[in-house]
Write a protein that holds these residues in place. Structure first.
Motif, PDB file in Angstrom:
ATOM      1  N   UNK A  94       0.846  -1.178   0.000  1.00  0.00           N
ATOM      2  CA  UNK A  94       0.000   0.000   0.000  1.00  0.00           C
ATOM      3  C   UNK A  94       0.886   1.234   0.000  1.00  0.00           C
ATOM      4  N   UNK A  95       0.330   2.331  -0.380  1.00  0.00           N
ATOM      5  CA  UNK A  95       1.099   3.547  -0.636  1.00  0.00           C
ATOM      6  C   UNK A  95       1.912   4.010   0.574  1.00  0.00           C
ATOM      7  N   UNK A  96       1.291   4.095   1.735  1.00  0.00           N
ATOM      8  CA  UNK A  96       2.007   4.579   2.928  1.00  0.00           C
ATOM      9  C   UNK A  96       3.174   3.654   3.267  1.00  0.00           C
ATOM     10  N   UNK A  97       2.992   2.367   3.119  1.00  0.00           N
ATOM     11  CA  UNK A  97       4.062   1.404   3.387  1.00  0.00           C
ATOM     12  C   UNK A  97       5.210   1.547   2.403  1.00  0.00           C
ATOM     13  N   UNK A  98       4.905   1.753   1.130  1.00  0.00           N
ATOM     14  CA  UNK A  98       5.947   1.949   0.117  1.00  0.00           C
ATOM     15  C   UNK A  98       6.723   3.243   0.372  1.00  0.00           C
ATOM     16  N   UNK A  99       5.997   4.290   0.762  1.00  0.00           N
ATOM     17  CA  UNK A  99       6.666   5.561   1.063  1.00  0.00           C
ATOM     18  C   UNK A  99       7.596   5.418   2.265  1.00  0.00           C
ATOM     19  N   UNK A 100       7.131   4.724   3.290  1.00  0.00           N
ATOM     20  CA  UNK A 100       7.963   4.506   4.481  1.00  0.00           C
ATOM     21  C   UNK A 100       9.190   3.667   4.123  1.00  0.00           C
ATOM     22  N   UNK A 101       9.017   2.631   3.320  1.00  0.00           N
ATOM     23  CA  UNK A 101      10.141   1.787   2.911  1.00  0.00           C
ATOM     24  C   UNK A 101      11.163   2.589   2.111  1.00  0.00           C
ATOM     25  N   UNK A 102      10.690   3.476   1.259  1.00  0.00           N
ATOM     26  CA  UNK A 102      11.587   4.325   0.471  1.00  0.00           C
ATOM     27  C   UNK A 102      12.389   5.240   1.385  1.00  0.00           C
ATOM     28  N   UNK A 103      11.738   5.844   2.364  1.00  0.00           N
ATOM     29  CA  UNK A 103      12.440   6.716   3.313  1.00  0.00           C
ATOM     30  C   UNK A 103      13.474   5.930   4.124  1.00  0.00           C
ATOM     31  N   UNK A 104      13.104   4.745   4.550  1.00  0.00           N
ATOM     32  CA  UNK A 104      14.018   3.903   5.324  1.00  0.00           C
ATOM     33  C   UNK A 104      15.221   3.491   4.474  1.00  0.00           C
ATOM     34  N   UNK A 105      14.981   3.114   3.229  1.00  0.00           N
ATOM     35  CA  UNK A 105      16.088   2.757   2.332  1.00  0.00           C
ATOM     36  C   UNK A 105      17.014   3.944   2.106  1.00  0.00           C
ATOM     37  N   UNK A 106      16.440   5.139   1.941  1.00  0.00           N
ATOM     38  CA  UNK A 106      17.246   6.348   1.754  1.00  0.00           C
ATOM     39  C   UNK A 106      18.102   6.609   3.003  1.00  0.00           C
ATOM     40  N   UNK A 107      17.504   6.475   4.167  1.00  0.00           N
ATOM     41  CA  UNK A 107      18.247   6.680   5.421  1.00  0.00           C
ATOM     42  C   UNK A 107      19.372   5.652   5.552  1.00  0.00           C
ATOM     43  N   UNK A 108      19.089   4.402   5.219  1.00  0.00           N
ATOM     44  CA  UNK A 108      20.107   3.344   5.304  1.00  0.00           C
ATOM     45  C   UNK A 108      21.276   3.649   4.359  1.00  0.00           C
ATOM     46  N   UNK A 109      20.966   4.092   3.143  1.00  0.00           N
ATOM     47  CA  UNK A 109      22.014   4.439   2.181  1.00  0.00           C
ATOM     48  C   UNK A 109      22.844   5.624   2.676  1.00  0.00           C
ATOM     49  N   UNK A 110      22.188   6.608   3.287  1.00  0.00           N
ATOM     50  CA  UNK A 110      22.898   7.779   3.813  1.00  0.00           C
ATOM     51  C   UNK A 110      23.844   7.381   4.952  1.00  0.00           C
ATOM     52  N   UNK A 111      23.348   6.569   5.879  1.00  0.00           N
ATOM     53  CA  UNK A 111      24.189   6.125   6.997  1.00  0.00           C
ATOM     54  C   UNK A 111      25.343   5.272   6.470  1.00  0.00           C
ATOM     55  N   UNK A 112      25.052   4.374   5.538  1.00  0.00           N
ATOM     56  CA  UNK A 112      26.101   3.532   4.964  1.00  0.00           C
ATOM     57  C   UNK A 112      27.184   4.391   4.314  1.00  0.00           C
ATOM     58  N   UNK A 113      26.782   5.416   3.597  1.00  0.00           N
ATOM     59  CA  UNK A 113      27.737   6.314   2.959  1.00  0.00           C
ATOM     60  C   UNK A 113      28.579   7.043   4.005  1.00  0.00           C
ATOM     61  N   UNK A 114      27.950   7.479   5.069  1.00  0.00           N
ATOM     62  CA  UNK A 114      28.658   8.186   6.147  1.00  0.00           C
ATOM     63  C   UNK A 114      29.714   7.300   6.800  1.00  0.00           C
ATOM     64  N   UNK A 115      29.396   6.013   6.974  1.00  0.00           N
ATOM     65  CA  UNK A 115      30.304   5.081   7.655  1.00  0.00           C
ATOM     66  C   UNK A 115      31.204   4.303   6.699  1.00  0.00           C
ATOM     67  N   UNK A 116      31.070   4.536   5.393  1.00  0.00           N
ATOM     68  CA  UNK A 116      31.770   3.772   4.366  1.00  0.00           C
ATOM     69  C   UNK A 116      31.446   2.279   4.488  1.00  0.00           C
ATOM     70  N   UNK A 117      30.170   2.007   4.566  1.00  0.00           N
ATOM     71  CA  UNK A 117      29.673   0.636   4.663  1.00  0.00           C
ATOM     72  C   UNK A 117      28.736   0.365   3.495  1.00  0.00           C
ATOM     73  N   UNK A 118      28.310  -0.854   3.376  1.00  0.00           N
ATOM     74  CA  UNK A 118      27.295  -1.225   2.392  1.00  0.00           C
ATOM     75  C   UNK A 118      25.931  -1.042   3.045  1.00  0.00           C
ATOM     76  N   UNK A 119      24.910  -0.654   2.298  1.00  0.00           N
ATOM     77  CA  UNK A 119      23.579  -0.496   2.901  1.00  0.00           C
ATOM     78  C   UNK A 119      23.067  -1.760   3.601  1.00  0.00           C
ATOM     79  N   UNK A 120      23.396  -2.938   3.072  1.00  0.00           N
ATOM     80  CA  UNK A 120      22.920  -4.169   3.717  1.00  0.00           C
ATOM     81  C   UNK A 120      23.679  -4.511   5.001  1.00  0.00           C
ATOM     82  N   UNK A 121      24.692  -3.716   5.347  1.00  0.00           N
ATOM     83  CA  UNK A 121      25.423  -3.903   6.598  1.00  0.00           C
ATOM     84  C   UNK A 121      24.883  -2.995   7.709  1.00  0.00           C
ATOM     85  N   UNK A 122      23.930  -2.150   7.382  1.00  0.00           N
ATOM     86  CA  UNK A 122      23.374  -1.177   8.320  1.00  0.00           C
ATOM     87  C   UNK A 122      22.017  -1.658   8.817  1.00  0.00           C
ATOM     88  N   UNK A 123      21.881  -1.736  10.130  1.00  0.00           N
ATOM     89  CA  UNK A 123      20.632  -2.169  10.765  1.00  0.00           C
ATOM     90  C   UNK A 123      20.219  -1.103  11.767  1.00  0.00           C
TER      91      UNK A 123
END
Length: 180
Positions: free
Chosen positions: A1-30
């Protein structure tokens, strides 16, 4: 559903940002509730798998209680904990660390920056020594984040933890880095 997809997109963006900050892969960030939860996941997760096979843990004596308390619990479960003292400047003596490391050690836990003294530990050297003996390296990077560059690959840590509120993020949020 739309709200769930939007939340997942925001979470993925945050994970990518944190991974970039730490020089990690997004799948290594929890994401979790903070550094304490992340440290517990790392310590108890590795201890559950390794304690019977390799019972030693090395931890720096001035670590945060979020590290010391779960390690004490591991000690009650049979871990042989060796506390690495620091010198008068608050720095870990690497040759003394070498004397404690052996093939029975499964975890070395040392914070990158001390939250009370601001001492910066030589995590790359400590990680290299731990890995030479087959031990995992756990690093609490909370006090360093936002003040000095934190590159988990350069540090050589297998696990890292940090809390968002220390860098003006929301309370109750944190990151658990787990090397792939």
């Amino acid at each position: 559903y739309l709200a769930g997809r939007e939340a997942a997109t925001l979470l993925d963006h945050a994970r990518e940002h944190v991974a970039s900050t730490l020089n990690a892969r997004p799948d290594e960030i929890h994401f979790c509730s903070g550094a304490t939860e992340a440290l517990n996941q790392a310590i108890f997760g590795v201890a559950e798998r390794m304690l019977n096979e390799r019972p030693h843990i090395i931890v720096a004596s001035p670590e945060h209680p979020a590290v010391l308390e779960p390690i004490k619990r591991c000690q009650r479960a049979g871990a042989q904990v060796r506390y690495r003292e620091v010198n008068e400047q608050g720095i870990i003596n690497l040759s003394q660390l070498d004397s404690l490391l052996n093939e029975q050690c499964f975890l070395v836990a040392v914070m990158l920056a001390n939250n009370e003294t601001a001492v910066i530990n030589d995590i790359p050297s400590i990680s290299a020594r731990a890995h030479a003996h087959g031990a995992f390296m756990l690093c609490d990077v909370t006090a360093a984040l936002g003040k000095i560059p934190v590159d988990v690959k350069a540090l050589g840590c297998d696990f890292a933890a940090c809390s968002a509120h220390k860098i003006h993020g929301p309370k109750g949020c944190g990151v658990f880095y787990k090397k792939r």
